[in-house]
Enzyme design. Structure first.
Site, short mmCIF file in Angstrom:
data_model
loop_
_atom_site.label_atom_id
_atom_site.label_comp_id
_atom_site.label_asym_id
_atom_site.label_seq_id
_atom_site.Cartn_x
_atom_site.Cartn_y
_atom_site.Cartn_z
N ALA A 163 48.09 40.63 41.83
CA ALA A 163 47.55 41.11 40.56
C ALA A 163 46.25 40.36 40.32
O ALA A 163 46.25 39.17 39.99
CB ALA A 163 48.54 40.84 39.43
N GLY B 203 45.45 34.39 32.53
CA GLY B 203 46.32 34.73 33.64
C GLY B 203 47.06 36.01 33.39
O GLY B 203 46.78 36.73 32.44
N ASN B 204 48.01 36.31 34.26
CA ASN B 204 48.86 37.49 34.08
C ASN B 204 50.29 37.14 34.51
O ASN B 204 50.55 36.05 35.01
CB ASN B 204 48.30 38.68 34.86
N ARG B 205 51.20 38.08 34.29
CA ARG B 205 52.62 37.80 34.46
C ARG B 205 53.15 38.05 35.87
O ARG B 205 54.35 38.04 36.08
CB ARG B 205 53.44 38.64 33.48
N SER B 206 52.28 38.31 36.81
CA SER B 206 52.78 38.59 38.16
C SER B 206 53.55 37.38 38.72
O SER B 206 53.07 36.26 38.67
CB SER B 206 51.62 38.92 39.10
#
Ligand code: CTP
Ligand code: CA
Length: 236
Positions: A100, A33-36
Site C-alpha cells: 500500500a 501511514g496506512n493500515r496495511s
C-alpha cells in the site's frame, strides 16, 4: 510440503514482492501511514517460494513476520520503496506490487520535532504526490530501460481494493485501473461488501491485460496467494 528443488511451477524464476504500507515522515517522530498489515504480500512471497521461485520481499512496516526462505529488504517511505524497486527489480521475472503505497507525502520534512506554541494556530499540512511505482515500472519496461541488468519483468502485477457503486461494478473500476496502470495482471479485492464471510476471508478477481477471462478466488490470504501465484506461473 515444499516442492522438491527445481520441481515447482516457478522454479528458476526470480519474483520480487512489495508488501506492507509506506510511512511518510513529517518530522523525526511523526508520519502519515496506512493500515496495511502486509499479510497478503507476505502470503504471496511464501506462495511464490513454495512454487520454487527465488523471492525478494521488499517490506514496508510488516505487522507479521517475514516468511523464511525469502530475502528481505526493509523500506519506509514510497520514495525509498521506489529506489529499492529500481535497484532490485531489473533482471527479475515477476514484480508483484502488493504494498500500500502512500499517494501523497508531506511537502516538507521538518528536521527537528515540530513544536506547538501558544500564539500560533495548528499548522496546515501541504501534501505532494508520490511517484507511482507500478506505473513507473511499466513505463521503464516499455522504454527498454535497464537492459544491461536483464530488463524489467515480463509480468508486472498490481493490486487494488475497490468498491462498486450505483453506476459501476467492482470489475468495471478494476478494468479501468488495469488499463490506466498498464500492468499485466491486476488482483482486485472487493471491499466493503460483507456477504456473510468471516472478516479474514478475501474475495478477489484476477484480471488479465491479455483479455483472458478474470479468475475469481476466495478464502484466506494464503488461499488467495496460491491462486495468484498459480495464475502468474500460468501466464509466464
Ligand atoms: N501503487 C504504486 N505507487 C503508488 C500508488 C500505488 O506502485 N504511488 C501501486 C500499488 O502497489 C498497487 C497499485 O498501484 O499495486 C494500485 O494501487 P491503488 O492505490 O489502487 O491505485 P491508485 O492509482 O493509487 O488509485 P487510487 O486513486 O484508487 O488510490
Ligand atoms: Ca492509491
Amino acid at each position: 510440503a515444499l516442492p522438491l528443488l527445481g520441481s515447482g511451477a516457478l522454479s528458476g524464476r526470480r519474483v520480487v514482492v512489495t508488501a506492507g504500507g509506506t510511512r511518510e515522515a513529517l518530522d523525526p517522530v511523526r508520519f502519515l501511514g496506512n493500515r496495511s498489515s502486509g499479510k497478503q504480500g507476505v502470503a504471496l512471497a511464501a506462495a511464490a517460494r513454495d512454487l520454487g521461485a527465488s523471492v525478494l520481499l521488499i517490506a514496508a512496516h510488516l505487522e507479521v513476520p517475514a516468511p523464511s526462505g525469502v530475502e528481505l529488504l526493509n523500506v519506509t517511505s514510497a520514495r525509498e520503496l521506489q529506489t529499492a524497486v529500481e535497484r532490485e527489480v531489473p533482471g527479475a521475472d515477476v514484480l508483484i506490487m502488493a504494498a500500500a503505497v502512500a499517494d501523497f507525502r508531506p511537502a516538507q520534512y521538518v528536521a527537528s520535532k515540530m513544536k506547538k506554541t501558544d500564539d500560533v494556530e495548528a499548522p496546515e499540512l501541504t501534501l505532494v504526490r508520490n511517484p507511482d511505482i507500478l506505473a513507473g515500472a511499466v513505463a521503464a519496461r516499455a522504454a527498454g530501460e535497464a537492459a544491461e541488468r536483464g530488463g524489467w519483468p515480463d509480468l508486472i502485477v498490481g493490486f487494488a481494493a475497490e468498491t462498486g457503486d450505483e453506476s459501476h461494478s467492482v470489475l468495471d473500476y478494476a478494468r479501468q485501473k488495469l488499463a490506466r496502470k498498464g500492468c499485466d495482471l491486476l488482483v482486485v479485492n472487493e471491499v466493503g461488501e460483507s456477504k456473510g464471510f468471516a472478516a479474514d476471508v478475501n474475495e478477489v478477481s484476477i484480471l488479465f491485460a491479455s483479455g483472458a477471462e478474470p479468475v475469481r478466488a476466495a478464502g484466506s490470504k494464503d488461499d488467495v496467494a496460491r491462486a495468484v501465484t498459480q495464475a502468474i506461473a500460468d501466464a509466464l
